[in-house]
Write an enzyme that holds these catalytic residues in place. Structure first.
Site, PDB file in Angstrom:
ATOM      1  CD  GLU A 136      -3.447  -0.018   0.070  1.00 26.40           C
ATOM      2  OE1 GLU A 136      -3.190   0.593  -0.194  1.00 26.40           O
ATOM      3  OE2 GLU A 136      -4.236  -1.065   0.299  1.00 26.40           O
TER       4      GLU A 136
ATOM      5  CB  SER B  82     -31.182 -33.653  49.872  1.00 29.93           C
ATOM      6  OG  SER B  82     -32.966 -34.766  50.132  1.00 29.93           O
TER       7      SER B  82
END
Length: 679
Positions: free
Chosen positions: A83, A343
């Site tokens: 680029e 329980s």
């Protein structure tokens, strides 16, 4: 004369040039910059920094935070080479590239190459401006020059790494690598880097999931340039060309979805949240939960938690098998939902009884029909086993022995211990706690039950759960070290589910009234795991038992934590490993308080005679009386401490040492207990 004119012209030209440069310098300095602090999506990370879950920014785009150092340097090299080869040296605008692009446009009549630098692209992305109009191009030039004066080259590239478009609503290199490759950007292949370089030039027409051929052509063009301007060899480029283009868009990680939402709700302005979870373990537990409910119908749900009880750190938290499953109400976090514990509270009752001196694991206790103030509990199978040891009663989860023990201890004593464990208890509105809480007659959460079992596993000291790094706290003592060891040893003797390995796991199951909740909690020397199965809407699941549904899942979960369980700690000095016959006479059999009174006089049910109680600063001593005629008068070492008391339970201030506790009822009858309060 001519020479004078030439000098004058040169001076004038120099002045004009100097003025122009001064104007250009001021023009750049006066540039109004857009905001350089970018909005990024909130991210939730695990204990190793791995992504658990990410969120979009307000406009629905995926843009995640990323640092320059967290990106593969080879990708940066390829990006600059393709680029903007002079990026590291130009001031934001590359005049050579501009002149070349202009000449190509004039000579061919079309755009052959662009003159935009990476800095100019950042300028365009910051303001979301166009690329072709002269006004926009001049603005990009001005902003690029200004950015180069205010920021370093690395900072400019970091902006690009956040803003570059990669197709659809994907912005930034980190969102792109997670979307297209399912990986973080710190390590990329040459082919992956080339695709990331090519995509921002035409992010929509080169989307690999829609236009894979266009994406491949563009990627290979970048690879061809990379041979000339990077360290990649021809062989490496040839290999990269053969790498397939990703043709599917991957989902972003959404692990621990419920806990991630809680983290953000808890700190809504924080951008990055660091949790104690382990992403790999979390993923395994989520898969396990999903598999567990596969054949149980469309409304069945499950929740799993894994905890390091030594530190209190939550390592995995699965609130439901599928966060997005509306039929299962998957959005409900069942680790936080208030449910009946069934329980699963029985170990706490036995632990308190051990500490109160009421029994030893080998103490005989009767499992027979009882009725206490009209309350007549039944065992789950409606059978009675007669005389059993306390260990056997807990291992087989008998209801009647647990209720008789709680009657002797007192419900408030149990609730006080739950509070020390960090548990939040929900009772029916307007009701006092009764004996039914022994069998799950209250509401609490899975997270709070995990805290209780963590406290038992680590020697009776609470381990306050925390799931955010840095939030650890000190816990209170729930039980003595000896009582906690007794519980671990008893629960370690519970037979594993069919086909489950014998791995030395201490565990307890529970089933709530109406089969609405199937529980299992287990621990070894390092971890606690909790399992819940049921329906999020609270509907009954006929035939659902903790021992049958949740216990096998518990053992599977432990097998995924480690190949071997960590051994539990050895017995502490105070633990007595004796048979029933070897116990002192007073500990061989537990005599319920209701059975010890033969007249209508008062009977102190707690504390028992000769009890040694732990002194808890700031916490009163709870005393409880049965039978007798109210009001009651209470004496401590012969001195009145409470008079005209109609309640049968009272909180008394106590000091360390030996003491005599006396209660006198309205008829003048009395009972005394000698106790010791030790520091």
């Amino acid at each position: 004369m001519k020479r004078a004119l030439a000098i004058t012209f040169s001076l004038l030209l120099a002045a004009l040039l100097a003025g122009g440069l001064l104007w250009l310098d001021r023009w750049i300095d006066e540039t109004e910059l857009p905001p350089l602090t970018l909005e990024t999506g909130v991210e939730v990370l695990d204990r190793n920094g791995d992504l658990l879950r990410a969120y979009t920014v307000e406009n629905g785009r995926w843009r995640l935070p990323v640092s320059y150092d967290a990106v593969d340097p080879a990708y940066i090299d390829m990006l600059v080479a393709y680029e903007d080869r002079r990026f590291w040296s130009h001031p934001g605008v590359d005049l050579r590239s501009f002149l070349r692009a202009g000449w190509q446009r004039l000579s061919t009549g079309r755009i052959v190459s662009g003159g935009s630098t990476l800095t100019m692209q950042v300028a365009r992305l910051l303001e979301d401006s166009g690329t072709g109009a002269w006004g926009g191009k001049i603005r990009q030039i001005r902003l690029a020059l200004a950015l180069e004066r205010r920021l370093s080259k690395e900072e400019i590239l970091t902006l690009y790494l956040h803003l570059a478009p990669f197709g659809g609503n994907i912005e930034g290199v980190r969102a792109a690598t997670l979307t297209w490759f399912g990986t973080e950007p710190h390590r990329l292949t040459a082919a992956q880097s080339a695709l990331l370089v090519a995509l921002p030039q035409a992010p929509n027409s080169r989307r690999p999931d829609r236009f894979p051929e266009a994406a491949e052509i563009a990627r290979n063009r970048v690879l061809s340039r990379a041979v000339q301007f990077t360290e990649l060899t021809e062989a490496e480029i040839a290999w990269a060309r053969e790498e397939p283009i990703p043709t599917e868009r991957r989902d972003f990680p959404a692990l621990a979805a419920h806990l991630a939402d809680r983290a953000i709700t808890d700190r809504p302005t924080q951008g990055t949240h660091h949790l104690t979870l382990d992403a790999s373990l979390q993923r395994q537990m989520e898969r396990l939960a999903m598999r567990a409910i596969g054949d149980l119908g469309p409304r069945m749900s499950a929740a799993i938690m894994v905890l390091d009880h030594g530190t209190g750190e939550v390592l995995a938290s699965v609130g439901s098998p599928d966060y997005t499953d509306a039929a299962r109400e998957g959005f409900v976090d069942m680790t936080q939902a208030v449910r009946s514990p069934g329980s699963t509270l029985k170990p706490l009752i036995y632990g308190l009884a051990f500490d109160a001196g009421l029994l030893h694991p080998q103490t005989l206790i009767e499992d027979r029909p009882i009725s206490i103030a009209g309350y007549a509990p039944q065992n789950f199978d409606a059978l009675f086993r007669g005389e059993v040891t306390a260990a056997q009663a807990l291992q087989t989860s008998l209801n009647i022995p647990a209720v008789t023990l709680l009657e002797a201890i007192g419900p408030h004593q149990m609730l006080s211990a739950m509070g020390r464990a960090g548990m939040e208890v929900h009772l029916p509105e307007g009701e006092e706690p009764g004996l039914a809480i022994a069998l799950g007659g209250l509401g609490t959460s899975m997270q709070d039950l995990m805290a209780l079992y963590a406290g038992i596993a680590r020697g009776g000291v609470a381990a306050p759960l925390h799931w955010r790094e840095g939030d650890a706290e000190e816990g209170q003592r729930i039980l003595s070290d000896t009582a906690a060891w007794y519980l671990g040893d008893i629960l370690g003797g519970v037979a594993p589910p069919p086909n489950a390995p014998r791995i030395g796991l201490s565990y307890k199951t529970g089933t709530s009234y109406g089969h609405r909740d199937a529980w299992a909690f287990g621990f070894d020397g390092q971890h606690v795991v909790g399992i819940w199965m049921g329906r999020a809407d609270g509907a009954s699941v006929p035939g659902a038992f903790g021992a049958e549904l949740s216990a096998p899942l518990l053992f599977e979960a432990f097998s995924r934590i480690s190949d071997e369980t960590t051994p539990r700690r050895p017995p502490p000095p105070g633990a007595l490993t004796l048979t029933t016959a070897q116990l002192p006479e007073t500990l061989r059999r537990f005599i319920p308080s209701a059975a010890s009174g033969g007249d209508s006089g008062p009977a102190i049910t707690f504390p028992p005679e000769g009890a040694v109680l732990a002194y808890q600063p700031g916490l009163p001593l709870l005393a409880r009386v049965a039978e007798g005629t109210p009001p009651f008068t209470w004496l401590w070492n012969g001195a009145p401490v409470a008079t005209r008391i109609y309640d049968r339970e009272i909180a008394l201030e106590a000091e360390t040492g030996f003491a005599e506790l006396t209660v006198i009822d309205a008829t003048g009858q009395a009972q005394r207990r000698r106790v010791e309060i030790e520091n």
